[in-house]
Design a protein around this motif. Structure first.
Motif, PDB file in Angstrom:
ATOM      1  N   ALA A 656       0.873  -1.177   0.000  1.00 46.03           N
ATOM      2  CA  ALA A 656       0.000   0.000   0.000  1.00 46.03           C
ATOM      3  C   ALA A 656       0.905   1.219   0.000  1.00 46.03           C
ATOM      4  O   ALA A 656       1.569   1.510   0.997  1.00 46.03           O
ATOM      5  CB  ALA A 656      -0.913  -0.004   1.212  1.00 46.03           C
ATOM      6  N   GLY A 660      -1.842   4.157   1.342  1.00 49.04           N
ATOM      7  CA  GLY A 660      -3.032   3.440   0.894  1.00 49.04           C
ATOM      8  C   GLY A 660      -3.705   4.025  -0.326  1.00 49.04           C
ATOM      9  O   GLY A 660      -4.713   3.467  -0.796  1.00 49.04           O
ATOM     10  N   TYR A 661      -3.181   5.111  -0.866  1.00 49.40           N
ATOM     11  CA  TYR A 661      -3.797   5.667  -2.077  1.00 49.40           C
ATOM     12  C   TYR A 661      -3.632   4.696  -3.250  1.00 49.40           C
ATOM     13  O   TYR A 661      -4.522   4.538  -4.075  1.00 49.40           O
ATOM     14  CB  TYR A 661      -3.164   7.019  -2.409  1.00 49.40           C
ATOM     15  CG  TYR A 661      -3.847   7.722  -3.557  1.00 49.40           C
ATOM     16  CD1 TYR A 661      -5.016   8.458  -3.342  1.00 49.40           C
ATOM     17  CD2 TYR A 661      -3.350   7.655  -4.852  1.00 49.40           C
ATOM     18  CE1 TYR A 661      -5.661   9.093  -4.385  1.00 49.40           C
ATOM     19  CE2 TYR A 661      -3.981   8.292  -5.901  1.00 49.40           C
ATOM     20  CZ  TYR A 661      -5.141   9.001  -5.667  1.00 49.40           C
ATOM     21  OH  TYR A 661      -5.778   9.621  -6.715  1.00 49.40           O
ATOM     22  N   MET A 663      -2.660   0.604  -4.188  1.00 46.27           N
ATOM     23  CA  MET A 663      -2.570  -0.735  -3.585  1.00 46.27           C
ATOM     24  C   MET A 663      -2.263  -1.776  -4.650  1.00 46.27           C
ATOM     25  O   MET A 663      -2.673  -1.648  -5.805  1.00 46.27           O
ATOM     26  CB  MET A 663      -3.882  -1.104  -2.874  1.00 46.27           C
ATOM     27  CG  MET A 663      -4.138  -0.334  -1.599  1.00 46.27           C
ATOM     28  SD  MET A 663      -5.610  -0.917  -0.752  1.00 46.27           S
ATOM     29  CE  MET A 663      -5.145  -2.610  -0.404  1.00 46.27           C
ATOM     30  N   GLU A 672      -3.549  -0.442  -8.095  1.00 49.50           N
ATOM     31  CA  GLU A 672      -4.906   0.074  -8.170  1.00 49.50           C
ATOM     32  C   GLU A 672      -5.014   1.344  -7.330  1.00 49.50           C
ATOM     33  O   GLU A 672      -4.304   1.502  -6.336  1.00 49.50           O
ATOM     34  CB  GLU A 672      -5.914  -0.957  -7.639  1.00 49.50           C
ATOM     35  CG  GLU A 672      -5.957  -2.252  -8.441  1.00 49.50           C
ATOM     36  CD  GLU A 672      -6.927  -3.246  -7.837  1.00 49.50           C
ATOM     37  OE1 GLU A 672      -7.518  -2.911  -6.776  1.00 49.50           O
ATOM     38  OE2 GLU A 672      -7.091  -4.340  -8.408  1.00 49.50           O
ATOM     39  N   THR A 673      -5.927   2.217  -7.751  1.00 48.37           N
ATOM     40  CA  THR A 673      -6.189   3.440  -6.996  1.00 48.37           C
ATOM     41  C   THR A 673      -7.453   3.253  -6.184  1.00 48.37           C
ATOM     42  O   THR A 673      -8.517   2.974  -6.740  1.00 48.37           O
ATOM     43  CB  THR A 673      -6.356   4.645  -7.944  1.00 48.37           C
ATOM     44  OG1 THR A 673      -5.194   4.754  -8.763  1.00 48.37           O
ATOM     45  CG2 THR A 673      -6.542   5.933  -7.145  1.00 48.37           C
ATOM     46  N   CYS A 674      -7.340   3.395  -4.890  1.00 44.09           N
ATOM     47  CA  CYS A 674      -8.497   3.161  -4.022  1.00 44.09           C
ATOM     48  C   CYS A 674      -9.553   4.244  -4.186  1.00 44.09           C
ATOM     49  O   CYS A 674     -10.751   3.982  -4.131  1.00 44.09           O
ATOM     50  CB  CYS A 674      -8.057   3.108  -2.563  1.00 44.09           C
ATOM     51  SG  CYS A 674      -6.964   1.719  -2.208  1.00 44.09           S
TER      52      CYS A 674
END
Length: 758
Positions: A656, A660-661, A663, A672-674
């Motif tokens: 992350a 965490g922006y 992951m 991937e973009t959360c």
């Protein structure tokens, strides 16, 4: 007697090898006879999480100072023994007035006289039974190294802003003197342990002689109720940081519950040193300043000490005072008296005062033959070449002034270098039109307070001086900006003692001020001094100490650290330490495990320069990931490229990035973009603002991420960096008010990132 809970702390401080052996028995609450020790075993009283049980609930105050408030006298009869009396001039004795009659006071300190070893047991017994004093006996060699060595040659000059730039200017740091200082503090700690009831008693330690004593006491009794008051100045961080044992002294003081200073300047310098050298911040809540130190709140008290007005007034009523005042009235009839009362040392500015007097007579010749400066020079407390130089300069300057401006029957400078009785000093206060204090640095200086009270007079002294009792009293003060009492004397004429011309003009102004103004200034000062006496000061300190110790029993305490680095961690009573056995058992029983790991500061120590993971870290992570029951994620604020490069060999490790922006669950999957955010136009506004603050804040940097901008100031000046961070936060919030972003401050950072909708 050495307590096992702080076994060989002295050796730890010096780096010597330790010898952890079983120590002897614990002393009873009061040891009345030397060598007779209670048979209570100490095995169960050594836990760092609990203290010795209380046996008596009466409130007691143990006052610890370098010297006991006693005077010792040799008997003139045949046995040649000792007899003792209270030293009425001692601050430690005077402060009892503010503690209340229901508070029992025990004193711990040294005697001024050297007591022979064969007499020490009898003397200790007498002092405890008669005066409730516990003497700490030091050998002459140890006392010399402790007091005349480390205290007077190293701490005292440094705290008065004198750096040892050469061997002649203060003492160069000497490890053996420091060792003697620690040794004496340990002896004092042993004496406290002989009499303390840790659950109920308060301990109040005084002045720079005993700055490491709090560590010894906190080590033995984690919940000891401990206050410390510094009676000298505390220097600015630029001066204090030159002391080789700076961290040890700061950490030792922080083992107190309450630390007192005379002025805000001294407290501010202490707080600045804690911030710059230990990384500790402070907060002010509802008027109280507190430092958070490992879960404990160390309170800061700012209150100048006062004088014992009752004692002063009682001496004013003595017949000797009245007769001496009459003598001085006749001696200086027709002249206006300016008065200086100082110790003969390098910081009291006596020679500067004399030079200002000389300048006054040069610039204002009308005062010749009409003004006399009476300078009372008390014997110096220290010794050395600097004292001799001050004496030589003082004598030669006074002689020159008298030869130049004196005439038969008139000497413009009267220098008194012999010890005076207290009533004689009061007589000089009574006849002085103005009191001059031109010290270049002084912790407090109570001479102006004494002068104010004396000038208020009484019926008999008013008759002696032929004063009309219906006319308001008057007084004038010229005080240095660099003494502790200056802020509280708002009606005084404040001067820079180094500016001779300005001091001379202040002296002239004090002489020509209208009578009505002198009366108003005196009334203002008298109102303050009479309501802020030594009893008020002591009572206020005790009240704050009680407040600071209120939560002691509600905290769980653990002692950590070695030597003078010892400190107590205080935690909430509901806190429970994680059990390794419990964690291992739960890990083995579980079928599915989610393991979230932080990187910087957790897997990698903050002090490490190269943050790249080593093979050992990679091996641990792969071992966790190989277990099919585990889902392992590493969460970091770093960008995805850095994490990809560092952990490419961990195929099953989830990452992350940027908190965490971004992951990625496995190495072979895409990032991937959360939170889908496509607009980053706000960066064009925020980045120029950050660059502006980076250019003006040395040590700051900008970290550019895909999702955020971060301004770091960890390596900037702590005070300036914090100030700039607040300004930057306000600036960014203003220019980005209409953008979908969040502007937040953290530990040494200001961050701008997209706003996440809930």
């Amino acid at each position: 007697m050495v307590s096992r809970s702080y076994s060989n702390l002295l050796d730890l401080a010096s780096g010597d090898n330790l010898n952890f052996g079983r120590v002897g028995k614990r002393l009873p609450r009061v040891m009345t006879v030397a060598g007779i020790i209670s048979e209570l075993d100490d095995e169960n009283t050594n836990s760092v999480g609990s203290d010795v049980p209380s046996s008596v609930s009466q409130e007691r105050m143990i006052i610890v100072g370098n010297q006991l408030p006693l005077r010792a006298h040799r008997r003139s009869d045949g046995d040649g023994g000792w007899y003792f009396s209270w030293d009425e001039d001692s601050l430690l004795l005077q402060l009892k007035d503010g503690l209340g009659e229901d508070v029992e006071v025990i004193y711990i300190g040294c005697l001024r006289e050297d007591i022979d070893l064969s007499e020490q047991d009898d003397v200790a017994q007498t002092l405890l039974e008669t005066f409730k004093c516990v003497p700490a006996f030091l050998s002459p060699d140890l006392f010399s190294k402790f007091y005349h060595g480390f205290c007077k040659q190293q701490l005292w000059p440094l705290f008065h802003y004198m750096l040892p730039l050469s061997p002649d200017l203060g003492g160069r740091f000497d490890r053996s003197l420091w060792q003697a200082y620690v040794s004496v503090n340990k002896i004092f700690a042993d004496k406290v342990m002989e009499v303390i009831n840790p659950d109920d008693d308060f301990v109040w330690v005084h002045d720079y002689h005993l700055m490491v004593l709090p560590t010894f006491l906190r080590k033995r009794f984690n919940r000891v109720k401990l206050g410390f008051f510094l009676h000298s100045p505390f220097p600015s961080s630029e001066i204090y940081r030159t002391l080789p044992v700076r961290d040890e002294l700061l950490r030792a003081l922080l083992n107190s519950d309450l630390i007192g200073f005379h002025t805000f300047d001294y407290a501010r310098h202490f707080l600045s040193c804690c911030s710059r050298m230990l990384g500790l911040g402070y907060q002010s809540k509802r008027g109280y300043i507190g430092l958070e130190y490992y879960g404990r709140t160390v309170s800061i008290k700012i209150l100048p000490v006062g004088i014992h007005i009752g004692q002063l007034k009682s001496v004013m009523h003595l017949p000797e005072t009245e007769s001496r005042t009459a003598e001085l009235r006749d001696q200086f009839r027709g002249c206006t008296v300016l008065l200086g009362v100082d110790d003969m040392d390098i910081f009291k500015g006596i020679s500067l005062k004399l030079l200002a007097m000389e300048q006054l007579l040069i610039q204002h010749p009308d005062w010749r033959g009409k003004v006399v400066l009476v300078q009372i020079a008390n014997p110096a407390r220290g010794r050395g070449r600097d004292v001799q130089e001050v004496q030589s300069e003082t004598y030669s300057t006074a002689k020159r002034i008298n030869e130049t401006f004196g005439r038969p029957g008139y000497s413009p400078v009267v220098l008194i270098d012999t010890p005076l009785q207290f009533y004689e000093r009061i007589a000089y206060y009574m006849i002085a039109e103005c009191c001059l204090v031109t010290a270049v640095r002084d912790g407090m200086n109570l001479i102006p307070y004494e002068y104010i009270i004396c000038r208020q007079g009484n019926e008999k002294l008013d008759e002696t001086l032929q004063l009309d009792p219906s006319v308001p009293k008057k007084s004038m003060l010229v005080v240095s900006e660099f003494i502790g009492c200056s802020p509280s004397l708002s009606g005084a004429i404040r001067v820079n003692p180094w500016n001779i011309d300005a001091v001379a003009e202040a002296m002239d102004h004090a002489l020509v001020v209208p009578e009505s103004e002198k009366q108003l200034r005196h009334e203002k000062h008298y109102r303050y001094v009479s309501t802020h006496d030594v009893g008020y000061w002591a009572q206020s300190f005790l009240q704050d100490l009680e407040r600071a110790c209120r939560d002691h029993l509600r905290r769980r305490c653990w002692g950590i650290g070695f030597g003078l680095g010892f400190r107590v961690i205080a935690l909430d009573p509901n806190f429970r330490k994680l059990s390794l056995d419990h964690i291992v058992s739960a890990y083995k029983r579980s079928r599915n495990r989610a393991i979230l790991l932080d990187y910087d500061g957790t897997m990698m120590a903050p002090s490490v320069t190269d943050k790249t993971p080593n093979p050992e870290v990679i091996g641990f992570l792969n071992s966790l990931c190989r277990d099919p029951k585990n889902v392992v994620f590493l969460v970091s604020g770093r960008d995805k490229k850095t994490l990809t490069d560092w952990f490419s060999s961990c195929e099953k490790l989830g990452l992350a990035a940027e908190h965490g922006y971004f992951m990625r669950q496995r190495h072979d999957e895409d990032w991937e973009t959360c939170v889908p955010v496509t607009e980053f136009d706000w960066k064009q506004t925020a980045e120029p603002v950050m660059k502006l603050y980076t250019e003006t804040t040395d040590g700051s940097t900008i970290e550019t991420k895909e999702s955020a901008l971060v301004w770091h100031y960890q390596y900037a000046d702590p005070d300036f960096g914090s100030c700039q961070a607040k300004e930057l936060l306000d600036h960014l919030e203003s220019v980005l008010a209409n953008d979908p972003v969040s502007v937040k401050s953290g530990q040494h950072i200001v961050e701008v990132k997209p706003q996440v909708s809930q």
